[in-house]
Design a protein around this motif. Structure first.
Motif, short mmCIF file in Angstrom:
data_model
loop_
_atom_site.label_atom_id
_atom_site.label_comp_id
_atom_site.label_asym_id
_atom_site.label_seq_id
_atom_site.Cartn_x
_atom_site.Cartn_y
_atom_site.Cartn_z
N GLY A 198 73.00 12.42 -76.63
CA GLY A 198 72.71 11.35 -77.58
C GLY A 198 73.10 11.67 -79.00
N ALA A 199 73.65 12.87 -79.25
CA ALA A 199 74.05 13.27 -80.60
C ALA A 199 75.14 14.32 -80.50
CB ALA A 199 72.84 13.82 -81.36
N GLY A 200 75.72 14.67 -81.64
CA GLY A 200 76.68 15.76 -81.65
C GLY A 200 75.97 17.07 -81.35
N ASP A 201 76.67 17.99 -80.69
CA ASP A 201 76.05 19.27 -80.33
C ASP A 201 77.04 20.40 -80.60
OD1 ASP A 201 74.76 21.45 -79.09
OD2 ASP A 201 73.70 20.10 -77.75
N LEU A 202 76.72 21.24 -81.57
CA LEU A 202 77.61 22.33 -81.96
C LEU A 202 77.71 23.43 -80.91
CD1 LEU A 202 76.52 22.53 -85.70
CD2 LEU A 202 78.81 21.95 -84.89
N ARG A 203 76.80 23.43 -79.94
CA ARG A 203 76.85 24.45 -78.90
C ARG A 203 78.08 24.31 -78.03
NH1 ARG A 203 70.93 23.70 -76.36
NH2 ARG A 203 71.58 21.54 -76.68
N VAL A 204 78.65 23.11 -77.95
CA VAL A 204 79.82 22.90 -77.10
C VAL A 204 81.00 23.72 -77.63
CG1 VAL A 204 81.37 21.21 -76.08
CG2 VAL A 204 79.01 20.57 -76.60
N SER A 205 81.34 23.54 -78.90
CA SER A 205 82.46 24.29 -79.49
C SER A 205 82.14 25.78 -79.58
CB SER A 205 82.79 23.73 -80.87
OG SER A 205 81.62 23.70 -81.69
N HIS A 206 80.88 26.11 -79.81
CA HIS A 206 80.45 27.51 -79.84
C HIS A 206 80.74 28.18 -78.50
CE1 HIS A 206 78.07 30.96 -81.03
NE2 HIS A 206 77.22 30.79 -80.03
N PHE A 207 80.39 27.52 -77.42
CA PHE A 207 80.59 28.06 -76.07
C PHE A 207 82.09 28.16 -75.75
CE2 PHE A 207 81.46 27.22 -71.60
CZ PHE A 207 80.70 28.19 -70.96
N VAL A 208 82.82 27.08 -75.98
CA VAL A 208 84.24 27.06 -75.64
C VAL A 208 85.00 28.12 -76.43
CG1 VAL A 208 86.36 25.68 -75.72
CG2 VAL A 208 84.24 24.64 -74.92
N GLY A 209 84.79 28.16 -77.75
CA GLY A 209 85.50 29.14 -78.56
C GLY A 209 85.15 30.56 -78.19
N LEU A 210 83.87 30.82 -77.98
CA LEU A 210 83.41 32.17 -77.67
C LEU A 210 84.11 32.75 -76.44
CD1 LEU A 210 81.26 34.29 -78.53
CD2 LEU A 210 79.71 33.23 -76.89
N HIS A 211 84.36 31.93 -75.44
CA HIS A 211 84.89 32.45 -74.18
C HIS A 211 86.42 32.45 -74.10
CE1 HIS A 211 81.07 33.30 -72.41
NE2 HIS A 211 80.62 32.12 -72.79
N ALA A 212 87.06 32.25 -75.25
CA ALA A 212 88.51 32.51 -75.30
C ALA A 212 88.77 33.98 -75.01
CB ALA A 212 89.06 32.13 -76.67
N LEU A 213 87.80 34.82 -75.32
CA LEU A 213 87.90 36.25 -75.08
C LEU A 213 88.16 36.56 -73.61
CD1 LEU A 213 87.52 38.96 -76.67
CD2 LEU A 213 85.15 38.92 -75.94
N GLN A 214 87.66 35.71 -72.73
CA GLN A 214 87.92 35.88 -71.29
C GLN A 214 89.09 35.01 -70.82
OE1 GLN A 214 84.41 34.98 -72.11
NE2 GLN A 214 84.13 37.16 -72.46
N ALA A 215 89.16 33.78 -71.35
CA ALA A 215 90.13 32.80 -70.82
C ALA A 215 91.58 33.24 -71.01
CB ALA A 215 89.89 31.44 -71.47
N LEU A 216 91.94 33.71 -72.19
CA LEU A 216 93.34 34.02 -72.46
C LEU A 216 93.83 35.28 -71.73
CD1 LEU A 216 93.67 32.96 -76.19
CD2 LEU A 216 94.37 31.72 -74.15
N PRO A 217 93.06 36.38 -71.72
CA PRO A 217 93.50 37.50 -70.88
C PRO A 217 93.59 37.14 -69.40
CG PRO A 217 91.93 38.27 -72.50
CD PRO A 217 91.92 36.78 -72.59
N LEU A 218 92.67 36.31 -68.91
CA LEU A 218 92.76 35.87 -67.51
C LEU A 218 94.01 35.04 -67.28
CD1 LEU A 218 89.06 34.92 -66.65
CD2 LEU A 218 90.42 36.76 -65.64
N LEU A 219 94.38 34.22 -68.26
CA LEU A 219 95.63 33.45 -68.14
C LEU A 219 96.83 34.39 -68.05
CD1 LEU A 219 97.28 30.82 -68.23
CD2 LEU A 219 97.23 31.00 -70.73
N ALA A 220 96.85 35.43 -68.89
CA ALA A 220 97.96 36.39 -68.86
C ALA A 220 98.04 37.08 -67.50
CB ALA A 220 97.80 37.42 -69.97
N ILE A 221 96.90 37.44 -66.94
CA ILE A 221 96.87 38.07 -65.61
C ILE A 221 97.34 37.07 -64.55
CG2 ILE A 221 95.35 39.02 -63.83
CD1 ILE A 221 93.62 40.15 -66.15
N GLY A 222 96.87 35.83 -64.66
CA GLY A 222 97.26 34.80 -63.69
C GLY A 222 98.75 34.53 -63.71
N LEU A 223 99.34 34.47 -64.90
CA LEU A 223 100.78 34.23 -65.00
C LEU A 223 101.57 35.39 -64.40
CD1 LEU A 223 101.00 32.76 -68.62
CD2 LEU A 223 101.38 31.53 -66.48
#
Length: 308
Positions: A198-223
């Protein structure tokens, strides 16, 4: 080099996530319209990924191994353990942990969490500097690690936006800061995450940004794994370019989510501006990805003709 403190911390966080998950099923208490154990569950799961990722990155290091070991250990002692301990303790008491300044004790607990979060940012930055300066044979990973760390630090920084007092808030009212923008914390939320509908929630961007630490190295491994089946990905230059484009797209998405939340708009009900910006971001990433993949193929097709 194995990092025992980080590995043990990851195991402890996994056990806490399991304990909190059981707590959600058997403990009927609610805090801000959420199960009292939901916040410990989410933070324990997130810290499990964070500590495992740092342990893996430190384990891959070739230089400054002793310095990295100590930085990892200090991160456990001054960031992860203090923050999760306060969150879990306050949950056990049946009171909110974040933004709770209702009593002197709760105010102190919130300040301990805030101090740990600041230290966590600084320590992650310091770890990032030493990890980025490592020598890497794998070029895509050499891009994935620093870009993932930068975006992750930006995601951590979103947490500081939450601590700003909202209109009408004073310490006398017992609450300073909020996850939500344009509405009160609590109320209708998404399943599991609890993000406001029902409102904006800053936790969404906090969560998504925080886990770039896992997402991008996993992408490099996947490629790298996909390169065994798709010749177009055999070139390290091609995979590196794809990692960079993915990182830019990931950063753009994180920024878009901050912008959406700051306008008081829920992730569940995006407006025309948000949808248009998201479509433009997807289009740019798609065009760039297609160009990276197609151009080497065309060059390869022309080469026999040129040599004939």
């Amino acid at each position: 080099m194995k990092h025992r403190p980080l590995a043990l911390c990851a195991a402890a966080m996994a056990l806490l996530a399991l304990f909190s998950g059981i707590g959600l099923l058997v403990d009927p208490r609610m805090v801000m319209d959420e199960g009292v154990w939901l916040k410990p569950f989410k933070f324990a799961a997130s810290f499990t990924l964070y500590t495992l990722t740092l342990a893996w990155m430190i384990g891959q290091s070739q230089k400054w191994r002793r310095t990295l070991w100590w930085l990892g250990t200090v991160t456990v002692a001054l960031f992860v353990v203090p923050e999760i301990s306060v969150i879990t303790f306050q949950a056990a008491r049946g009171v909110r942990s974040h933004f709770n300044v209702g009593t002197a004790f709760d105010d102190t607990m919130f300040k301990v969490m805030g101090g740990a979060a600041y230290l966590g940012w600084v320590l992650t930055f310091a770890l990032g500097v030493f990890l980025v300066l490592q020598r890497r044979v794998d070029r895509p990973m050499a891009w994935a690690v620093p870009l993932g760390l930068v975006i992750s630090l930006a995601g951590m920084s979103v947490g500081y936006l939450m601590t700003a007092p909202r209109p009408g808030q004073t310490k006398a009212l017992g609450v300073l800061g909020a996850h939500s923008v344009g509405g009160l914390d609590g109320g209708a939320g998404m399943p599991l995450t609890g993000w406001s509908t029902g409102a904006g929630d800053l936790r969404v961007s906090h969560f998504v940004g925080l886990h770039a630490l896992q997402a991008l190295p996993l992408l490099a491994i996947g490629l790298r794994l996909l390169a065994r089946r798709f010749p177009v990905l055999e070139s390290a230059a091609t995979r590196s370019a794809l990692v960079v484009v993915a990182a830019l797209g990931y950063a753009g998405l994180t920024g878009l989510l901050v912008w959406q939340a700051q306008r008081g708009e829920s992730l569940a009900h995006p407006g025309a501006q948000t949808l248009a910006a998201f479509a433009a971001l997807v289009a740019v990433v798609t065009i760039a990805t297609t160009a990276i993949v197609i151009i080497p193929v065309r060059h390869a097709a022309r080469r026999p003709a040129l040599t004939a």
